[in-house]
Write an enzyme that holds these catalytic residues in place. Structure first.
Site, PDB file in Angstrom:
ATOM      1  N   LYS A   1      47.868  61.054  54.200  1.00 57.34           N
ATOM      2  CA  LYS A   1      49.124  60.325  54.114  1.00 57.34           C
ATOM      3  C   LYS A   1      48.895  59.037  53.326  1.00 57.34           C
ATOM      4  O   LYS A   1      47.983  58.259  53.635  1.00 57.34           O
ATOM      5  CB  LYS A   1      49.644  59.972  55.514  1.00 57.34           C
ATOM      6  CG  LYS A   1      51.096  59.550  55.574  1.00 57.34           C
ATOM      7  CD  LYS A   1      52.031  60.741  55.388  1.00 57.34           C
ATOM      8  CE  LYS A   1      53.452  60.412  55.830  1.00 57.34           C
ATOM      9  NZ  LYS A   1      54.356  61.566  55.621  1.00 57.34           N
TER      10      LYS A   1
ATOM     11  N   THR B   1      50.956  65.429  58.021  1.00 58.23           N
ATOM     12  CA  THR B   1      50.763  64.060  57.527  1.00 58.23           C
ATOM     13  C   THR B   1      51.645  63.077  58.282  1.00 58.23           C
ATOM     14  O   THR B   1      51.303  61.896  58.402  1.00 58.23           O
ATOM     15  CB  THR B   1      51.016  63.965  56.012  1.00 58.23           C
ATOM     16  OG1 THR B   1      52.375  64.269  55.730  1.00 58.23           O
ATOM     17  CG2 THR B   1      50.100  64.916  55.251  1.00 58.23           C
TER      18      THR B   1
ATOM     19  N   ARG C   1      36.888  26.216  26.355  1.00 56.38           N
ATOM     20  CA  ARG C   1      38.056  27.088  26.424  1.00 56.38           C
ATOM     21  C   ARG C   1      38.512  27.220  27.868  1.00 56.38           C
ATOM     22  O   ARG C   1      37.781  26.861  28.809  1.00 56.38           O
ATOM     23  CB  ARG C   1      37.746  28.470  25.851  1.00 56.38           C
ATOM     24  CG  ARG C   1      36.747  29.270  26.686  1.00 56.38           C
ATOM     25  CD  ARG C   1      36.636  30.704  26.212  1.00 56.38           C
ATOM     26  NE  ARG C   1      35.759  31.483  27.079  1.00 56.38           N
ATOM     27  CZ  ARG C   1      35.627  32.809  27.017  1.00 56.38           C
ATOM     28  NH1 ARG C   1      36.324  33.510  26.132  1.00 56.38           N
ATOM     29  NH2 ARG C   1      34.803  33.440  27.840  1.00 56.38           N
TER      30      ARG C   1
ATOM     31  N   GLN D   1      30.944  37.220  31.746  1.00 56.41           N
ATOM     32  CA  GLN D   1      29.811  37.991  32.254  1.00 56.41           C
ATOM     33  C   GLN D   1      28.834  37.088  33.002  1.00 56.41           C
ATOM     34  O   GLN D   1      28.362  37.424  34.107  1.00 56.41           O
ATOM     35  CB  GLN D   1      29.093  38.693  31.091  1.00 56.41           C
ATOM     36  CG  GLN D   1      29.871  39.814  30.442  1.00 56.41           C
ATOM     37  CD  GLN D   1      30.737  39.357  29.278  1.00 56.41           C
ATOM     38  OE1 GLN D   1      31.240  38.231  29.277  1.00 56.41           O
ATOM     39  NE2 GLN D   1      30.925  40.219  28.291  1.00 56.41           N
TER      40      GLN D   1
ATOM     41  N   HIS E   1      43.778  35.659  28.612  1.00 52.75           N
ATOM     42  CA  HIS E   1      43.559  34.815  27.447  1.00 52.75           C
ATOM     43  C   HIS E   1      44.611  33.713  27.317  1.00 52.75           C
ATOM     44  O   HIS E   1      45.796  33.931  27.617  1.00 52.75           O
ATOM     45  CB  HIS E   1      43.577  35.660  26.171  1.00 52.75           C
ATOM     46  CG  HIS E   1      42.474  36.665  26.113  1.00 52.75           C
ATOM     47  ND1 HIS E   1      41.146  36.313  26.049  1.00 52.75           N
ATOM     48  CD2 HIS E   1      42.492  38.023  26.120  1.00 52.75           C
ATOM     49  CE1 HIS E   1      40.402  37.396  26.013  1.00 52.75           C
ATOM     50  NE2 HIS E   1      41.190  38.449  26.056  1.00 52.75           N
TER      51      HIS E   1
END
Length: 280
Positions: free
Chosen positions: A10, A55, A174, A217, A245
């Protein structure tokens, strides 16, 4: 021809539990996917529904366990649901649960927490995944989906591979922003899932906020390493971060400079950075 594997269940079983301690009430809202494996092959292959669990029954079982366990956190509640399936239905060999929590934040009125009024906490949804087999301890992971954060400086992207296809400019300053999908696998039960989950997020945010980011990263790896160092009960940390961005606007046509002050927000297309970090 043969049936190689099968499962059914379900989806999006939604349940709100209200735990009441005196005048103070605590809401816990979950959306749960329930999937079962077991002795159900004949339902697929032989038109035989004798062992099939409806279900709708699965949905009812979740609600019954909810009524009996109003105060349990999401991880312990999912474990209780899985255990109930094993106790009640001999034909069930495995239960997989995926739960997504809607968080409610208690209102403060005149500087005091209100007993029973809340606002939606929009920054991310706690998630739980539980895989249980009969007679074995369940495997549990926790995490958060859509947890959004950023910093407006002390982040860069430079010294990367340059070739004729490369147009992006190097920068040492940035905006770094993402909507994080994070999961951590438990190897031991913590004193409190809820408090430890909060500690994991807080630890990762400490790293993100207070250290320079050479790349998404770089930040993800160090965030995961810090979480593993802080919480011995987890075995691995999985992080997926779409790079939200912010593109610096060129205002020279208007006689204006733009020293990292005005940006165009965009997330299409976006970088997608993912990693899994674990103990040796």
């Amino acid at each position: 021809m043969t049936l190689i594997s099968s499962t059914y269940g379900k989806g999006r079983v939604r349940v709100m539990r209200i735990n009441k301690v005196g005048a103070v009430q605590e809401p816990r809202e979950l959306s749960i996917n329930v999937m079962l494996t077991g002795k159900f092959s004949q339902v697929f292959t032989d038109k035989d529904n004798a062992l099939a669990i409806s279900t709708d029954t699965m949905k009812n079982l979740v609600n019954i366990v909810a009524r009996e366990n109003l105060a349990l956190g999401a991880e312990d509640f999912c474990a209780a649901v899985a255990q109930r399936f094993f106790e009640r239905y001999e034909q069930v060999d495995g239960v997989t649960l995926k739960a997504r929590e809607t968080k409610w934040k208690r209102l403060e009125i005149d500087g005091h927490p209100h007993d029973h009024s809340f606002v939606l906490d929009n920054n991310g949804n706690p998630i739980v995944e539980l895989a249980a087999e009969r007679g074995k301890l369940p495997e549990i992971s926790s995490g958060v989906s859509g947890f959004t954060f950023m910093k407006t400086t002390r982040s860069g992207w430079d010294k990367y591979l340059m070739d004729p296809y490369t147009t992006i400019r190097e920068t040492r300053d940035r905006i770094a922003a993402t909507s994080l999908e994070a999961r951590w696998q438990w190897k031991a039960v913590p004193a409190s899932y809820e408090n430890t989950n909060t500690a994991i997020i807080d630890t990762m945010m400490q790293v993100f906020a207070t250290t320079y980011s050479e790349s998404v990263q770089d930040s993800l790896y160090r965030m995961a390493m810090a979480a593993l160092a802080a919480v011995p009960e987890i075995e691995t940390v999985s992080l997926a971060a779409p790079n939200k961005h912010y593109l610096l606007m060129n205002l020279e046509a208007f006689g204006l400079t733009n020293e990292n002050a005005v940006f165009l927000p965009t997330d299409e297309p976006h970088g997608q950075i993912e990693c899994v970090v674990g103990r040796e």
